[in-house]
Write an enzyme that holds these catalytic residues in place. Structure first.
Site, PDB file in Angstrom:
ATOM      1  N   ASN A 166       9.813   4.610  -0.621  1.00 19.09           N
ATOM      2  CA  ASN A 166      10.368   3.610   0.292  1.00 19.09           C
ATOM      3  C   ASN A 166      11.838   3.445  -0.082  1.00 19.09           C
ATOM      4  O   ASN A 166      12.154   2.819  -1.086  1.00 19.09           O
ATOM      5  CB  ASN A 166       9.613   2.279   0.133  1.00 19.09           C
ATOM      6  CG  ASN A 166      10.264   1.160   0.936  1.00 19.09           C
ATOM      7  OD1 ASN A 166      11.054   1.413   1.841  1.00 19.09           O
ATOM      8  ND2 ASN A 166       9.931  -0.082   0.600  1.00 19.09           N
ATOM      9  N   LYS A 175      14.116   1.820   1.458  1.00 18.53           N
ATOM     10  CA  LYS A 175      14.704   0.530   1.848  1.00 18.53           C
ATOM     11  C   LYS A 175      16.064   0.776   2.529  1.00 18.53           C
ATOM     12  O   LYS A 175      16.208   1.753   3.248  1.00 18.53           O
ATOM     13  CB  LYS A 175      14.827  -0.397   0.638  1.00 18.53           C
ATOM     14  CG  LYS A 175      13.550  -0.443  -0.199  1.00 18.53           C
ATOM     15  CD  LYS A 175      13.545  -1.523  -1.199  1.00 18.53           C
ATOM     16  CE  LYS A 175      12.314  -1.381  -2.088  1.00 18.53           C
ATOM     17  NZ  LYS A 175      12.022  -2.576  -2.825  1.00 18.53           N
ATOM     18  N   HIS A 211       5.853  -4.934   4.713  1.00 17.81           N
ATOM     19  CA  HIS A 211       6.372  -4.939   3.338  1.00 17.81           C
ATOM     20  C   HIS A 211       6.732  -6.378   2.963  1.00 17.81           C
ATOM     21  O   HIS A 211       7.174  -7.157   3.807  1.00 17.81           O
ATOM     22  CB  HIS A 211       7.604  -4.030   3.265  1.00 17.81           C
ATOM     23  CG  HIS A 211       8.044  -3.776   1.856  1.00 17.81           C
ATOM     24  ND1 HIS A 211       8.797  -4.678   1.138  1.00 17.81           N
ATOM     25  CD2 HIS A 211       7.806  -2.733   1.010  1.00 17.81           C
ATOM     26  CE1 HIS A 211       9.008  -4.195  -0.081  1.00 17.81           C
ATOM     27  NE2 HIS A 211       8.409  -3.013  -0.177  1.00 17.81           N
ATOM     28  N   GLU A 263       9.192  -7.590   1.564  1.00 14.31           N
ATOM     29  CA  GLU A 263      10.577  -7.969   1.881  1.00 14.31           C
ATOM     30  C   GLU A 263      10.702  -8.371   3.350  1.00 14.31           C
ATOM     31  O   GLU A 263      11.480  -9.256   3.699  1.00 14.31           O
ATOM     32  CB  GLU A 263      11.528  -6.806   1.535  1.00 14.31           C
ATOM     33  CG  GLU A 263      11.693  -6.677   0.028  1.00 14.31           C
ATOM     34  CD  GLU A 263      12.029  -5.287  -0.457  1.00 14.31           C
ATOM     35  OE1 GLU A 263      12.453  -4.443   0.339  1.00 14.31           O
ATOM     36  OE2 GLU A 263      11.856  -5.057  -1.677  1.00 14.31           O
ATOM     37  N   GLU A 294       0.777  -4.160  -3.304  1.00 21.89           N
ATOM     38  CA  GLU A 294       2.054  -4.362  -3.974  1.00 21.89           C
ATOM     39  C   GLU A 294       2.192  -5.809  -4.434  1.00 21.89           C
ATOM     40  O   GLU A 294       2.593  -6.682  -3.640  1.00 21.89           O
ATOM     41  CB  GLU A 294       3.206  -4.043  -3.013  1.00 21.89           C
ATOM     42  CG  GLU A 294       3.209  -2.612  -2.515  1.00 21.89           C
ATOM     43  CD  GLU A 294       4.618  -2.151  -2.189  1.00 21.89           C
ATOM     44  OE1 GLU A 294       5.032  -1.151  -2.768  1.00 21.89           O
ATOM     45  OE2 GLU A 294       5.298  -2.799  -1.383  1.00 21.89           O
ATOM     46  N   GLY A 298      10.472  -4.055  -7.674  1.00 21.57           N
ATOM     47  CA  GLY A 298      11.881  -4.017  -8.051  1.00 21.57           C
ATOM     48  C   GLY A 298      12.210  -4.808  -9.306  1.00 21.57           C
ATOM     49  O   GLY A 298      13.373  -5.084  -9.588  1.00 21.57           O
ATOM     50  N   SER A 343       7.237  -1.171  -9.136  1.00 13.94           N
ATOM     51  CA  SER A 343       7.830  -0.581 -10.343  1.00 13.94           C
ATOM     52  C   SER A 343       7.028   0.593 -10.888  1.00 13.94           C
ATOM     53  O   SER A 343       6.935   0.779 -12.100  1.00 13.94           O
ATOM     54  CB  SER A 343       8.040  -1.659 -11.418  1.00 13.94           C
ATOM     55  OG  SER A 343       8.891  -2.674 -10.921  1.00 13.94           O
TER      56      SER A 343
HETATM   57  C1  PEP Z   1       8.570  -1.098  -2.814  1.00 17.69           C
HETATM   58  O1  PEP Z   1       9.666  -1.371  -2.356  1.00 17.69           O
HETATM   59  O2  PEP Z   1       7.603  -0.956  -2.065  1.00 17.69           O
HETATM   60  C2  PEP Z   1       8.457  -0.933  -4.263  1.00 17.69           C
HETATM   61  C3  PEP Z   1       7.273  -0.761  -4.783  1.00 17.69           C
HETATM   62  O3  PEP Z   1       9.632  -0.958  -4.991  1.00 17.69           O
HETATM   63  P1  PEP Z   1       9.786  -0.615  -6.554  1.00 17.69           P
HETATM   64  O4  PEP Z   1       9.051   0.661  -6.815  1.00 17.69           O
HETATM   65  O5  PEP Z   1      11.253  -0.474  -6.765  1.00 17.69           O
HETATM   66  O6  PEP Z   1       9.198  -1.746  -7.316  1.00 17.69           O
END
Ligand code: PEP
Length: 257
Positions: free
Chosen positions: A13, A15, A99, A101, A171, A177, A217
Site C-alpha cells: 500500500n 499511500k 483503510h 486512514e 490491521e 506506521g 508494521s
Molecule cells: C498500511 O498502510 O496498511 C500499513 C500496514 O502500513 P505499515 O506497514 O507502514 O504499518
C-alpha cells in the site's frame, strides 16, 4: 498460511507516495530481484494517477496492480472521486477499501464501505477490506466485537459466491506506521476470529477460502513469523513496500512453505 484452500497475497500500500518517475525507478530496482516462485500473489496498490502506467510497468514481473480507494456510485457529481470501472479500465485488479486512514481522515463509515465492496465486486475488482481496532478498544477488551461488526457490515448483502473473492486485511490501528507490530499470536488470534465470523455468515466452505492478511508494521524481519500463523494468509504492507529489497524479502517469506 494455508495454500491448500486459499491464496497467499502480499500487497503493498503505497499511500500518497511515489510519482510516475519514482515508480519507474522502483520498477527498475525490483525487476531483477523479483523471486521466480509464484507461490504467493503479489499486488501493489498505488495512487490513482499511477495505475495505468503501473499495470504496464509491473506486468513482466507478475505484480498485479490495485487502487487505494474507490467510490461506490458508477458515475455522477462527486468531484475528485473515481469509480470502480475507471480503476478497472486503467488496469487495476484489486482495490483497498476502508483503510483506517480513510475511516479516520475522511470519515468513511462501515455502511459506505459495504457499498464500495458491492461496487468493486460488481466490476470484478477484488476488494481488500481493512478492519482493525484502536489501542483503546484493545485495552478495553472489545477487539473482537469491534472487528466482527466491521466484517459483518462489509459482507452485508454480498452473496456467498462473491464473498469468497473478498480479501480481508486485519490491521490493528496502533500498529500501522508505528513500528509496533502485533505479536504473531495476537495477529493469528484475530485472523482466526475473523474467519469464524465469516463461517457463521456463509459456512465453512466460504470461510476457508477467504484470504485474510495481517497489516501493521510488517517488515522483512517479522514477516515469516506472522505468516506461520495458520489464519494469516499474507500481508498488507505500507512502509516496507516502498523499498524494493524489503518488499522482496517479505515476498520471499510468503513463498516459503
Ligand atoms: C498500511 O498502510 O496498511 C500499513 C500496514 O502500513 P505499515 O506497514 O507502514 O504499518
Amino acid at each position: 498460511m494455508n495454500r491448500r484452500y486459499r491464496k497467499t497475497i502480499i500487497a503493498g500500500n503505497w499511500k500518497m507516495n511515489n510519482t510516475l518517475s519514482q515508480m519507474k525507478a522502483f520498477a527498475d530496482e525490483i525487476r531483477p530481484i523479483m523471486p521466480k516462485s509464484k507461490a504467493c500473489t503479489v499486488v501493489l496498490c498505488v495512487p490513482a494517477t499511477n495505475i495505468q502506467a503501473a499495470a504496464r510497468m509491473f506486468k513482466d514481473c507478475h505484480i498485479a496492480i490495485g487502487a487505494e480507494n474507490c467510490h461506490y456510485e458508477d458515475h455522477g457529481a462527486f468531484t475528485g472521486e473515481v469509480t470502480t470501472e475507471m480503476i478497472k479500465e486503467a488496469g487495476a485488479k484489486y482495490v483497498i477499501i476502508g483503510h483506517s486512514e480513510r475511516r479516520m481522515y475522511y470519515n468513511e463509515t462501515d455502511f459506505a464501505i459495504n457499498k464500495k465492496v458491492i461496487a468493486a465486486l460488481k466490476t470484478e475488482l477484488i476488494p481488500i477490506v481493512c478492519v482493525g481496532e484502536s489501542l483503546e478498544q484493545r485495552e478495553l477488551g472489545v477487539t473482537m466485537e469491534h472487528i466482527a461488526y466491521q466484517v459483518k457490515c462489509a459482507f452485508a448483502n454480498v452473496p456467498a459466491d462473491d464473498a469468497r473473492k473478498v480479501v480481508i486485511a486485519y490491521e490493528p490501528i496502533w500498529a500501522i506506521g508505528t513500528g509496533r507490530t502485533a505479536t504473531a499470536e495476537q495477529a493469528g488470534e484475530v485472523c482466526e476470529g475473523i474467519r469464524a465470523v465469516i463461517r457463521k455468515i456463509y459456512g465453512a466452505h466460504v470461510a476457508r477460502s477467504v484470504t485474510i492478511q495481517y497489516g501493521g508494521s510488517m517488515n522483512a524481519r517479522n514477516a515469516a513469523e506472522l505468516l506461520m500463523q495458520p489464519d494469516v494468509d499474507g500481508g498488507l504492507i505500507g512502509g516496507a513496500s516502498l523499498k524494493p529489497a524489503d518488499f522482496v524479502e517479505i515476498i520471499n517469506a510468503a513463498n516459503q512453505e
